[in-house]
Scaffold this active site. Sequence first.
Site, mmCIF file in Angstrom:
data_model
loop_
_atom_site.group_PDB
_atom_site.id
_atom_site.type_symbol
_atom_site.label_atom_id
_atom_site.label_comp_id
_atom_site.label_asym_id
_atom_site.label_seq_id
_atom_site.Cartn_x
_atom_site.Cartn_y
_atom_site.Cartn_z
ATOM 1 N N TRP A 26 91.897 -85.728 -121.199
ATOM 2 C CA TRP A 26 93.030 -84.821 -121.045
ATOM 3 C C TRP A 26 92.625 -83.711 -120.082
ATOM 4 C CZ3 TRP A 26 93.348 -79.528 -122.178
ATOM 5 C CH2 TRP A 26 94.609 -78.968 -121.886
ATOM 6 N N GLU A 78 95.680 -88.896 -121.895
ATOM 7 C CA GLU A 78 96.616 -88.089 -122.698
ATOM 8 C C GLU A 78 97.526 -87.238 -121.810
ATOM 9 O OE1 GLU A 78 94.636 -85.374 -125.336
ATOM 10 O OE2 GLU A 78 96.492 -84.733 -126.301
ATOM 11 N N LYS A 90 100.961 -84.556 -121.202
ATOM 12 C CA LYS A 90 101.479 -83.329 -121.807
ATOM 13 C C LYS A 90 102.740 -82.907 -121.067
ATOM 14 C CE LYS A 90 99.786 -78.973 -123.618
ATOM 15 N NZ LYS A 90 98.586 -78.290 -124.092
ATOM 16 N N ASP A 94 100.078 -87.313 -128.189
ATOM 17 C CA ASP A 94 99.833 -86.118 -128.993
ATOM 18 C C ASP A 94 101.189 -85.598 -129.466
ATOM 19 O OD1 ASP A 94 99.628 -83.222 -129.556
ATOM 20 O OD2 ASP A 94 97.559 -83.395 -128.866
ATOM 21 N N HIS A 97 102.978 -82.764 -127.595
ATOM 22 C CA HIS A 97 103.055 -82.836 -126.136
ATOM 23 C C HIS A 97 104.371 -83.364 -125.599
ATOM 24 C CE1 HIS A 97 98.444 -82.570 -125.333
ATOM 25 N NE2 HIS A 97 98.881 -81.669 -126.189
ATOM 26 N N HIS A 139 97.116 -88.455 -131.434
ATOM 27 C CA HIS A 139 96.649 -87.108 -131.720
ATOM 28 C C HIS A 139 97.648 -86.499 -132.692
ATOM 29 C CE1 HIS A 139 93.567 -85.791 -128.436
ATOM 30 N NE2 HIS A 139 93.143 -86.772 -129.197
ATOM 31 N N ASP A 172 103.651 -76.379 -128.504
ATOM 32 C CA ASP A 172 102.428 -77.147 -128.805
ATOM 33 C C ASP A 172 101.421 -76.237 -129.506
ATOM 34 O OD1 ASP A 172 100.434 -79.115 -128.708
ATOM 35 O OD2 ASP A 172 99.735 -78.461 -126.747
ATOM 36 N N ASP A 200 99.700 -76.551 -132.272
ATOM 37 C CA ASP A 200 98.536 -77.135 -132.937
ATOM 38 C C ASP A 200 98.334 -76.618 -134.356
ATOM 39 O OD1 ASP A 200 97.165 -79.092 -131.073
ATOM 40 O OD2 ASP A 200 97.468 -77.391 -129.728
ATOM 41 N N ASP A 220 94.358 -83.619 -134.006
ATOM 42 C CA ASP A 220 94.180 -82.654 -132.918
ATOM 43 C C ASP A 220 95.001 -81.396 -133.180
ATOM 44 O OD1 ASP A 220 93.533 -81.281 -130.683
ATOM 45 O OD2 ASP A 220 94.830 -82.418 -129.337
HETATM 46 C C1 RNT Z 1 95.460 -80.268 -125.264
HETATM 47 C C2 RNT Z 1 95.239 -81.646 -125.775
HETATM 48 C C3 RNT Z 1 93.795 -82.017 -126.005
HETATM 49 C C4 RNT Z 1 93.024 -80.915 -126.689
HETATM 50 C C5 RNT Z 1 91.643 -81.299 -127.130
HETATM 51 C C6 RNT Z 1 90.827 -80.115 -127.517
HETATM 52 O O1 RNT Z 1 96.773 -79.938 -125.204
HETATM 53 O O2 RNT Z 1 95.974 -81.866 -126.921
HETATM 54 O O3 RNT Z 1 93.738 -83.201 -126.723
HETATM 55 O O4 RNT Z 1 93.710 -80.417 -127.783
HETATM 56 O O5 RNT Z 1 91.041 -82.057 -126.149
HETATM 57 ZN ZN ZN Z 2 95.666 -83.765 -127.932
#
Ligand code: RNT
Ligand code: ZN
Length: 418
Positions: free
Chosen positions: A184, A225, A227, A258, A261, A285, A293, A295, A325
């Site tokens: 990523w 990955e 986004k 993810d 994302h 993820h 996003d 997290d 993640d």
């Molecule tokens: C970032 C991505 C990625 C990170 C990690 C730490 O938006 O989700 O996967 O969260 O690599």
């Molecule tokens: Zn991620």
Amino acid sequence: MTPSLYPAAREAYAAAGSDAEAALATLAVTPISIQCWQGDDVGGFERPGATLEGGGIQVTGSYPGKARTIGELRSDLDFAFGLIPGRQRVNLHAIYGDFGGRTIERNAIGPEHFSSWIEWAKSRRVALDFNPTFFSHPLAADGFTLSHRDPSVRKFWIEHAIACRHIGAAMGRAIGKPAVTNLWIPDGLKDLPADRKAPRERLMEALDTVFKEPIDPLLQLDAIESKLFGIGSESYVVGSHEFYLGYAVSRQKMICLDMGHFHPSESVADKISSVLQFVPGLLLHLSRGVRWDSDHVVLFDDPTRAIFEEVVRGGFLPRTHIGLDYFDGSINRVASWVIGARNALKCLLAALLEPSARLRQSEDSGDYTARLAQIEENKTLPFGAVWDEHCRRQNAPADRAWISEVQIHERDVLSSRR
Ligand code: RNT
Ligand code: ZN
């Protein structure tokens, strides 16, 4: 001791058309890859006291007790593993190497910097996954890495990514299970670009160089990955979903989805049966975006359950790699691993317990009324008793029985970290 409710639950599921024993057997052999970076707010061990910088991602919160050393991070992971039923995996980032206090440039890291992790993982019988780190670095400070206009910056990051594939392969070889190396990059722009095309052309070329050397899939598997946006890349992200989906299909790479994302109203679950028509594998993820996003810790919620329903219904579990993640510095970080991993496993178990043949029968016969009734009534089957049975068989605490252990650990271990 309270008598087990499991035998009755198993009968209830059997009557509804599903096999609880089969579900538990599959659950027991399906690992979740635990993200090391939740343990220290994505700091890593490149420099003492380093914190997450740039890259469009952000950890908020200053809950005491974050891991400051490799030893602390490993012991926190060990503690968390004791509270999560089953055998999981550990997902490392390049900045978490064991650099022995030396400054090693990211394009010069190698398996030797991860040999102590590999030994640790082997002794715990957990497999490893890996990620190159394209953030928290001066050469990423302007927001571009693999798609940078300066060829020397691109070269640096290409070398980093290649080094990371080799580290992933070394992990896979030593442990006997392939490491997923997930790529990523944060590349993008805050405001309206004049040229959306050139960075994507450069990224495509850079990726082709990164992936030029074939690596045995029994050792290492590549994932990419995408986004939608990040902090400071609100208007344009080079590695968008369309970009990576096209890349993954044409180069037969795994795609990483993810949950944070995509546009908040998009269903990640719905993408699974589409992308797996065309790519060899899927990396999940698991995360929870709250308005963006953000997290947040994974919940036993509808979006995550829907993802696992799609994976199980489609028979995709053998081609799916499951990772957490998220990064939340506002609560006990060890507990956040435990909560998120247990919830991920619960979502998987719920999907495995779904009487999917009956649902499909209703659908195939055009009886959408019965289908909807069944979907809703499945929700009140005695799920908790099957989950408790899983915890019991895996020698892990049941719900409500682990939080006191976390509180003691916080008092005796975490609180002394200042
Ligand atoms: C970032 C991505 C990625 C990170 C990690 C730490 O938006 O989700 O996967 O969260 O690599
Ligand atoms: Zn991620």
